[in-house]
Design a protein around this motif. Structure first.
Motif, mmCIF file in Angstrom:
data_model
loop_
_atom_site.group_PDB
_atom_site.id
_atom_site.type_symbol
_atom_site.label_atom_id
_atom_site.label_comp_id
_atom_site.label_asym_id
_atom_site.label_seq_id
_atom_site.Cartn_x
_atom_site.Cartn_y
_atom_site.Cartn_z
ATOM 1 N N UNK A 33 0.796 -1.224 0.000
ATOM 2 C CA UNK A 33 0.000 0.000 0.000
ATOM 3 C C UNK A 33 0.834 1.282 0.000
ATOM 4 N N UNK A 34 1.846 1.342 0.816
ATOM 5 C CA UNK A 34 2.559 2.602 1.019
ATOM 6 C C UNK A 34 3.590 2.905 -0.065
ATOM 7 N N UNK A 46 5.438 7.249 10.703
ATOM 8 C CA UNK A 46 5.432 8.195 11.824
ATOM 9 C C UNK A 46 6.489 9.275 11.595
ATOM 10 N N UNK A 47 7.664 8.871 11.125
ATOM 11 C CA UNK A 47 8.724 9.850 10.839
ATOM 12 C C UNK A 47 8.287 10.831 9.762
ATOM 13 N N UNK A 48 7.579 10.332 8.749
ATOM 14 C CA UNK A 48 7.099 11.216 7.682
ATOM 15 C C UNK A 48 6.080 12.215 8.212
ATOM 16 N N UNK A 52 9.772 21.090 5.283
ATOM 17 C CA UNK A 52 10.788 20.956 4.252
ATOM 18 C C UNK A 52 11.535 19.635 4.273
ATOM 19 N N UNK A 53 11.253 18.773 5.258
ATOM 20 C CA UNK A 53 11.993 17.523 5.380
ATOM 21 C C UNK A 53 11.147 16.291 5.055
ATOM 22 N N UNK A 54 9.895 16.503 4.656
ATOM 23 C CA UNK A 54 9.021 15.360 4.385
ATOM 24 C C UNK A 54 9.562 14.507 3.238
ATOM 25 N N UNK A 55 9.943 15.128 2.127
ATOM 26 C CA UNK A 55 10.403 14.373 0.956
ATOM 27 C C UNK A 55 11.587 13.474 1.293
ATOM 28 N N UNK A 103 -1.289 11.670 0.607
ATOM 29 C CA UNK A 103 -2.080 11.513 1.843
ATOM 30 C C UNK A 103 -1.211 11.797 3.069
ATOM 31 N N UNK A 104 -0.025 11.231 3.110
ATOM 32 C CA UNK A 104 0.832 11.434 4.283
ATOM 33 C C UNK A 104 1.434 12.839 4.311
ATOM 34 N N UNK A 105 1.564 13.468 3.159
ATOM 35 C CA UNK A 105 1.929 14.890 3.155
ATOM 36 C C UNK A 105 0.841 15.710 3.830
ATOM 37 N N UNK A 106 -0.407 15.328 3.578
ATOM 38 C CA UNK A 106 -1.528 16.027 4.221
ATOM 39 C C UNK A 106 -1.471 15.831 5.734
#
Length: 580
Positions: free
Chosen positions: A275-276, A532-534, A540-543, A284-287
């Motif tokens: 899935x991920x 969880x880390x994401x 600015x560190x999500x990517x 979705x996880x950016x949201x």
């Protein structure tokens, strides 16, 4: 999940299963210790009739206690509630239940290592290891001899109980409701009725709309009952991360039904994808990350215990949830008891984009894979199958779902069952209702008819009929129903008849191979901490966090896992399509 042993069923185990079905053998029982009814001699009365039936009845009611390991059990069942007592009265059987303590997930492995098993077992996704070890008996011949009610309950789907095309034994009776119709759903996301009312009952169908309603209400109501308002929260400190952090992403980002951590493309020859790694997941996880940084997502979501999570919801200050209704039901019971039905939740068909079709009501067929099995240590397999068959009878199904006649339910002039308002109120507001009454304890994980299935009287086997659900709506639910102009709150969703029923079981309940499980376990370990880390990544560190997780998936063999699962699903489709 664990790394499971290879499936090896030796000739010795097969011989034991045959002997078991003929004589009720067990690991440490002599023939004299085993109670069977067919070996009893008949005697004639003065008029020439036999007394065998009476003798069999007495033997069938002879007191016996079966040990039972319930992998989903959470507390001791003393078997003293009214329903349990009636079960014993009708069958002579008592159940001594064992269950995991403090989240211990090694119990089945220890059983296999010691070869010490209970009589009956519900092992969830550890069942494959039990079968590999030869710990479960094939119930096929026992059901043929003593299981007419079992066959009647499963009906046309009975063949789906068979394990695999290569090993068509019946090791378990499926624990999911057979013939289920969904009159309720938590949808893909939930929102308090109070928030919906403040928005004139507009139905949010996209994440953008859902987010706006929560933010607007938070701005207008920074506190609720003296406590700081929380936009929404999650439960991620234990296995509940699968339910609140992982599952919603498939429902919302991909409009996918529940296949656990996998998305299956039925139109593309059942191609399975972890899935991920699928399209839409990153967005979705950016949201979620943005909601965390903006203070809408509870800052304690990753570390709070599940008890903390339920307690927080019970205060009424959490506006939204991304969860399954069964997971937060205890909190809603408290809210209703406190007269706060407007702080309970409406399930909503929220998706990432407006053109997606929420699959919350999709019928996925019989969810085989998890169920009740009889172990080779069972002191009397014949008595066990007769007990399971009785549980599948109409009499037993009414008892475990409705309780005691003229106490928990009554019969109207048309012969239909009904509950009085007082009983309904207790069932909705008393957290200990099921333990006091016995209703709702003995239906899962035992075989059961699903909601909406009717018996010969025209009454539903469960209390969740369409009419009952409507009549039991709280004031908050009634207001929403009227505002939406619908009969059922679920009428706002795409309906079940808009989807095809897949010819394979939901992945999260399937018995899968050792090789696949090894990959899946590693992928889930990466996803738990990685997601969880994401979500908690600094601006600015999500990517960077997301890219690292994807690389870790690749290194852990995600492509191999995708291919293995695709092949397993294709094989099950072929097996089920053949009519077994």
């Amino acid at each position: 999940m664990k790394v499971l042993k290879k499936r090896i069923v030796s000739g010795l185990v097969i011989m034991c299963m045959v002997v078991t079905m003929l004589s009720g053998c067990k690991k440490s029982a002599t023939k004299d210790e085993v109670t069977t009814t067919d070996s009893k001699e008949t005697s004639q009365t003065a008029d020439g009739t036999t007394q065998k039936a009476e003798t069999e009845t007495k033997e069938d009611l002879k007191p016996m206690t079966f040990t039972f390991y319930n992998a989903d059990g959470t507390k001791e069942d003393p078997w003293t509630d009214p329903v349990a007592q009636e079960i014993t009265k009708q069958t002579g059987i008592k159940i001594n239940q064992d269950f995991p303590v403090d989240g211990d997930d090694q119990r089945v492995s220890l059983m296999i290592a010691s070869e010490e098993y209970p009589d009956l077992i519900f092992a969830k996704d550890d069942v494959d290891a039990l079968i590999s070890a030869g710990a479960l008996i094939d119930m096929t011949e026992l059901i043929d001899q003593y299981g007419p009610n079992i066959k009647a309950l499963y009906g046309e789907e009975y063949g789906k109980l068979r394990y695999t095309q290569d090993d068509p034994a019946i090791y378990q009776l499926c624990s999911a409701g057979v013939g289920q119709t969904s009159y309720t759903t938590s949808g893909t996301a939930q929102l308090q009725f109070a928030v919906l009312e403040a928005n004139n009952y507009e139905i949010p169908k996209t994440l953008e709309q859902y987010e706006k309603m929560i933010k607007d209400y938070m701005a207008a109501n920074p506190q609720i009952d003296g406590l700081d308002t929380i936009g929404f929260t999650l439960s991620c400190s234990d296995w509940h991360w699968l339910i609140t952090l992982a599952n919603p992403s498939g429902f919302i980002a991909n409009a996918s039904p529940d296949n656990g951590q996998w998305i299956v493309d039925d139109a593309n020859n059942y191609q399975a994808t972890y899935k991920h790694t699928a399209t839409g997941q990153k967005e979705y996880y950016q949201w979620l990350n943005r909601m965390y940084l903006e203070g809408v997502l509870d800052p304690d979501f990753a570390t709070q215990t599940h008890d903390d999570y339920i307690a927080k919801i019970s205060t009424g200050r959490v506006l939204g949830l991304l969860d399954a209704d069964w997971d937060y039901r205890d909190a809603e019971t408290v809210l209703r008891a406190d007269g706060k039905s407007d702080r309970t939740y409406a399930g909503l068909p929220v998706t990432m984009n407006a053109d997606q079709k929420a699959a919350s009501l999709k019928n996925q067929g019989l969810t085989v894979g998890w169920g009740i099995g009889i172990t080779k240590a069972c002191k009397d397999p014949v008595r066990a199958i007769k007990f399971l068959d009785w549980l599948c009878s109409d009499e037993a199904q009414v008892l475990i779902n409705w309780g005691i006649k003229d106490v928990n339910y009554f019969i109207d002039d048309e012969g239909h069952r009904y509950r009085k308002d007082e009983e309904i109120k207790k069932s909705q507001e008393d957290p200990d209702y099921k333990y006091k009454s016995g209703i709702g304890i003995h239906n899962y994980p035992w075989p059961i008819h699903g909601d909406g299935v009717v018996d010969s009287t025209g009454s539903t086997y469960t209390t969740n009929s369409k009419d009952a659900v409507i009549s039991n709506y709280t004031e908050a639910q009634k207001k929403a129903k009227e505002a939406w102009g619908v009969e059922l709150l679920t009428d706002i969703f795409p309906q079940a008849n808009e989807f095809e029923i897949p010819n394979y079981a939901p992945v999260y309940k399937q018995n899968l191979t050792d090789e696949f499980n090894t990959y899946a376990t590693k992928l889930d370990e990466i996803a738990w901490s990685g997601l969880i880390s994401c979500v908690m990544a600094k601006e600015g560190e999500f990517d960077t966090a997301w890219d690292k997780m994807q690389k870790d998936f690749k290194a852990a063999g995600v492509d191999k896992a995708n291919g293995l699962l695709t092949g397993l699903i294709q094989k099950q489709v072929e097996f089920w399509s053949s009519g077994n």
